[in-house]
Design a protein around this motif. Structure first.
Motif, PDB file in Angstrom:
ATOM      1  N   ILE A 160       0.848  -1.197   0.000  1.00 52.72           N
ATOM      2  CA  ILE A 160       0.000   0.000   0.000  1.00 52.72           C
ATOM      3  C   ILE A 160       0.884   1.247   0.000  1.00 52.72           C
ATOM      4  N   ASN A 161       0.808   2.012  -1.074  1.00 52.04           N
ATOM      5  CA  ASN A 161       1.568   3.264  -1.169  1.00 52.04           C
ATOM      6  C   ASN A 161       0.760   4.485  -0.724  1.00 52.04           C
ATOM      7  N   TYR A 162      -0.551   4.307  -0.486  1.00 52.83           N
ATOM      8  CA  TYR A 162      -1.415   5.406  -0.029  1.00 52.83           C
ATOM      9  C   TYR A 162      -1.332   6.600  -0.984  1.00 52.83           C
ATOM     10  N   VAL A 163      -1.533   6.289  -2.248  1.00 50.70           N
ATOM     11  CA  VAL A 163      -1.380   7.292  -3.307  1.00 50.70           C
ATOM     12  C   VAL A 163      -2.295   8.485  -3.053  1.00 50.70           C
ATOM     13  N   GLY A 164      -1.700   9.665  -3.054  1.00 54.29           N
ATOM     14  CA  GLY A 164      -2.454  10.897  -2.882  1.00 54.29           C
ATOM     15  C   GLY A 164      -2.582  11.367  -1.452  1.00 54.29           C
ATOM     16  N   ASP A 165      -2.189  10.532  -0.486  1.00 51.92           N
ATOM     17  CA  ASP A 165      -2.266  10.950   0.916  1.00 51.92           C
ATOM     18  C   ASP A 165      -1.129  11.917   1.229  1.00 51.92           C
ATOM     19  N   ASP A 166      -1.452  13.002   1.886  1.00 50.48           N
ATOM     20  CA  ASP A 166      -0.444  13.995   2.260  1.00 50.48           C
ATOM     21  C   ASP A 166      -0.774  14.543   3.649  1.00 50.48           C
ATOM     22  N   PRO A 167       0.005  14.157   4.668  1.00 52.44           N
ATOM     23  CA  PRO A 167       1.178  13.276   4.595  1.00 52.44           C
ATOM     24  C   PRO A 167       0.770  11.804   4.581  1.00 52.44           C
ATOM     25  N   GLY A 168       1.748  10.955   4.381  1.00 50.14           N
ATOM     26  CA  GLY A 168       1.507   9.527   4.501  1.00 50.14           C
ATOM     27  C   GLY A 168       1.782   8.708   3.263  1.00 50.14           C
ATOM     28  N   THR A 205      -6.254  -5.938  -6.914  1.00 47.61           N
ATOM     29  CA  THR A 205      -7.336  -5.740  -5.950  1.00 47.61           C
ATOM     30  C   THR A 205      -6.953  -4.648  -4.957  1.00 47.61           C
ATOM     31  N   GLU A 206      -7.861  -3.718  -4.724  1.00 45.53           N
ATOM     32  CA  GLU A 206      -7.601  -2.603  -3.810  1.00 45.53           C
ATOM     33  C   GLU A 206      -7.459  -3.132  -2.378  1.00 45.53           C
ATOM     34  N   PRO A 207      -6.409  -2.714  -1.664  1.00 48.13           N
ATOM     35  CA  PRO A 207      -6.182  -3.219  -0.302  1.00 48.13           C
ATOM     36  C   PRO A 207      -7.023  -2.495   0.750  1.00 48.13           C
ATOM     37  N   THR A 208      -8.339  -2.577   0.579  1.00 51.48           N
ATOM     38  CA  THR A 208      -9.244  -2.025   1.583  1.00 51.48           C
ATOM     39  C   THR A 208      -9.296  -2.969   2.780  1.00 51.48           C
ATOM     40  N   GLY A 235       3.489  -1.584   4.142  1.00 54.36           N
ATOM     41  CA  GLY A 235       2.628  -0.408   4.221  1.00 54.36           C
ATOM     42  C   GLY A 235       2.791   0.230   5.584  1.00 54.36           C
ATOM     43  N   HIS A 236       1.813   1.015   5.974  1.00 49.87           N
ATOM     44  CA  HIS A 236       1.864   1.648   7.288  1.00 49.87           C
ATOM     45  C   HIS A 236       1.400   0.685   8.375  1.00 49.87           C
ATOM     46  N   GLY A 237       2.013   0.811   9.543  1.00 51.08           N
ATOM     47  CA  GLY A 237       1.544   0.157  10.754  1.00 51.08           C
ATOM     48  C   GLY A 237       1.389   1.223  11.821  1.00 51.08           C
ATOM     49  N   THR A 238       0.575   0.949  12.815  1.00 49.19           N
ATOM     50  CA  THR A 238       0.345   1.964  13.842  1.00 49.19           C
ATOM     51  C   THR A 238       0.034   1.309  15.174  1.00 49.19           C
ATOM     52  N   LYS A 239      -0.103   2.130  16.209  1.00 52.42           N
ATOM     53  CA  LYS A 239      -0.486   1.671  17.542  1.00 52.42           C
ATOM     54  C   LYS A 239      -1.783   2.373  17.935  1.00 52.42           C
ATOM     55  N   LEU A 240      -2.696   1.597  18.523  1.00 47.86           N
ATOM     56  CA  LEU A 240      -3.976   2.121  18.978  1.00 47.86           C
ATOM     57  C   LEU A 240      -4.175   1.743  20.439  1.00 47.86           C
ATOM     58  N   ARG A 241      -4.910   2.553  21.154  1.00 46.50           N
ATOM     59  CA  ARG A 241      -5.221   2.225  22.539  1.00 46.50           C
ATOM     60  C   ARG A 241      -5.892   0.855  22.609  1.00 46.50           C
ATOM     61  N   ASP A 242      -5.353  -0.012  23.460  1.00 46.27           N
ATOM     62  CA  ASP A 242      -5.921  -1.346  23.644  1.00 46.27           C
ATOM     63  C   ASP A 242      -7.375  -1.223  24.091  1.00 46.27           C
ATOM     64  N   ASP A 243      -8.264  -1.953  23.421  1.00 46.71           N
ATOM     65  CA  ASP A 243      -9.687  -1.819  23.735  1.00 46.71           C
ATOM     66  C   ASP A 243     -10.265  -3.007  24.488  1.00 46.71           C
ATOM     67  N   ASP A 244      -9.404  -3.992  24.858  1.00 45.03           N
ATOM     68  CA  ASP A 244      -9.955  -5.134  25.590  1.00 45.03           C
ATOM     69  C   ASP A 244      -9.046  -5.639  26.710  1.00 45.03           C
ATOM     70  N   PRO A 257      -5.102  -0.238   6.438  1.00 43.94           N
ATOM     71  CA  PRO A 257      -5.592  -0.478   5.073  1.00 43.94           C
ATOM     72  C   PRO A 257      -5.771   0.827   4.306  1.00 43.94           C
ATOM     73  N   ARG A 258      -6.011   0.713   3.019  1.00 49.89           N
ATOM     74  CA  ARG A 258      -6.107   1.917   2.179  1.00 49.89           C
ATOM     75  C   ARG A 258      -7.259   2.817   2.595  1.00 49.89           C
ATOM     76  N   ASP A 259      -8.348   2.231   3.072  1.00 50.77           N
ATOM     77  CA  ASP A 259      -9.529   3.014   3.430  1.00 50.77           C
ATOM     78  C   ASP A 259      -9.648   3.211   4.940  1.00 50.77           C
ATOM     79  N   PHE A 260      -8.501   3.308   5.620  1.00 47.47           N
ATOM     80  CA  PHE A 260      -8.511   3.403   7.078  1.00 47.47           C
ATOM     81  C   PHE A 260      -9.279   4.613   7.592  1.00 47.47           C
ATOM     82  N   GLN A 261      -9.309   5.683   6.803  1.00 47.28           N
ATOM     83  CA  GLN A 261      -9.964   6.906   7.273  1.00 47.28           C
ATOM     84  C   GLN A 261     -11.473   6.741   7.406  1.00 47.28           C
ATOM     85  N   THR A 262     -12.038   5.822   6.644  1.00 50.16           N
ATOM     86  CA  THR A 262     -13.487   5.596   6.724  1.00 50.16           C
ATOM     87  C   THR A 262     -13.847   4.287   7.413  1.00 50.16           C
TER      88      THR A 262
END
Length: 346
Positions: A160-168, A205-208, A235-244, A257-262
């Protein structure tokens, strides 16, 4: 957390406290929790955890992973383009060099430590890691696909290159997938029809989030005894607050994923359910995670760091083994009781 989950958690905590008191270990306080040895864990862990799952990650959880603008110094044969991920490019550099000397196979420890040396020479601070469900003798021959995997070889490869994302926006993730695809086909005999590629290049195939989850579900559903599965993510990896409450550091690791914002991220808890929990017996799975914060993104219990600090794989000292066992098997109490019986028999 729902009402019934809270009741279950309270009941588990109380039952565990009683068992720990019977063991003379002072209950459930963090300060009195025993440190488990590999022998104790292997002797008492549930059968569901005896699966051949291993992961190579480009960095530790707290580290970021580099995107390389020009991979020429990695000397890859016919690379797909100039850019690439530091982890993928370094691993391929070492594996291709090893192929040139077939009589001198590199061990796991040699591959991981050579990766670190190469990364350091390119001024990257990230430390590659090997993690696994079962302890691996790191002095044995390194392999992406074990010799015992005599069945079908399948792969899911995500770039995933996240084409068009700025930044990212990234530049090397598509190339990582294509370069690694060439390697597993040329060296390990993966066939084109058994390789699924997801890339945001307008061709594949789009990496949604939904498509990644579907690809993972499908490859697990197709797998049979003696098959090999190879998973590659760049691609990108991240850390999120543990929810369980299952992470000792309070954070989940996650794929982006490519559609992480939605549609959001794919947490390590999701990967549990998709990959680890449902993997059929006798299937060999290797994952290469070239992304930030990827050190324990599959939450495997055994860990080896390629920085010269270890001579063998050990249980990850930061892992919440109770949560790991409960989540994958639902057998925490049986595990603790088995541990108690083993301790009393000594």
């Amino acid at each position: 957390m729902g009402f019934f989950n809270k009741l279950k958690e309270a009941a588990l905590k109380e039952a565990k406290k009683k068992i720990m008191e019977e063991l003379g270990l002072g209950g459930d306080d963090d300060e009195t929790k025993p440190t488990m040895t590999t022998e104790e864990f292997e002797r008492t862990k549930p059968d569901e955890l005896r699966k051949d799952i291993r992961m190579i990650s480009g960095c530790q959880d707290r580290q970021t992973s580099a995107d390389v603008s020009n991979v020429s110094s990695f000397q890859l044969p016919d690379p797909a383009g100039k850019a690439g991920g530091a982890c993928t490019s370094t691993l391929l550099n070492i594996l291709y060099a090893d192929e040139q000397v077939p009589e001198d196979d590199l061990s796991f420890v040699e591959v991981l430590e050579e990766m670190r040396i190469k990364l350091k020479s390119e001024d990257y601070s990230q430390i590659p890691q090997l993690s696994s469900m079962n302890p691996i003798d790191v002095n044995t021959k390194f392999d992406l696909v074990p010799d015992t995997a005599t069945g079908t070889k399948r792969a899911v490869m995500i770039g995933i290159n996240y084409v068009g994302d700025d930044p990212g926006e990234l530049s090397g993730c598509w190339n990582d997938v294509l370069n690694m695809k060439k390697y597993i086909q040329d060296v390990h005999g993966f066939e084109e029809e058994n390789i699924v590629i997801l890339m945001d290049d307008g061709i594949h195939t789009e990496p949604t989030k939904a498509n990644i989850i579907d690809a993972y579900k499908t490859i697990i559903a197709q797998a049979e005894e003696n098959d090999a599965i190879f998973l590659h993510y760049s691609g990108h990896g991240t850390k999120l607050r543990d929810d369980d409450g299952d992470e000792s550091d309070g954070y989940d690791e996650a794929l982006v994923p490519r559609d992480f914002q939605t549609n959001g991220m794919i947490r390590d808890d999701d990967l549990y359910e998709l990959l680890l929990k449902n993997l059929p017996d006798g299937v060999h799975m290797t994952s290469l995670m070239d992304c930030c914060h990827s050190g324990t993104i599959l939450d495997l219990p055994y860990l080896f760091k390629g920085d010269g600090s270890q001579t063998e794989m050990t249980l990850d000292p930061n892992m919440n083994l109770d949560a790991f066992i409960e989540k994958l098997t639902g057998k925490l109490m049986e595990f603790l009781q088995a541990k108690m019986a083993a301790s009393l028999s000594l």
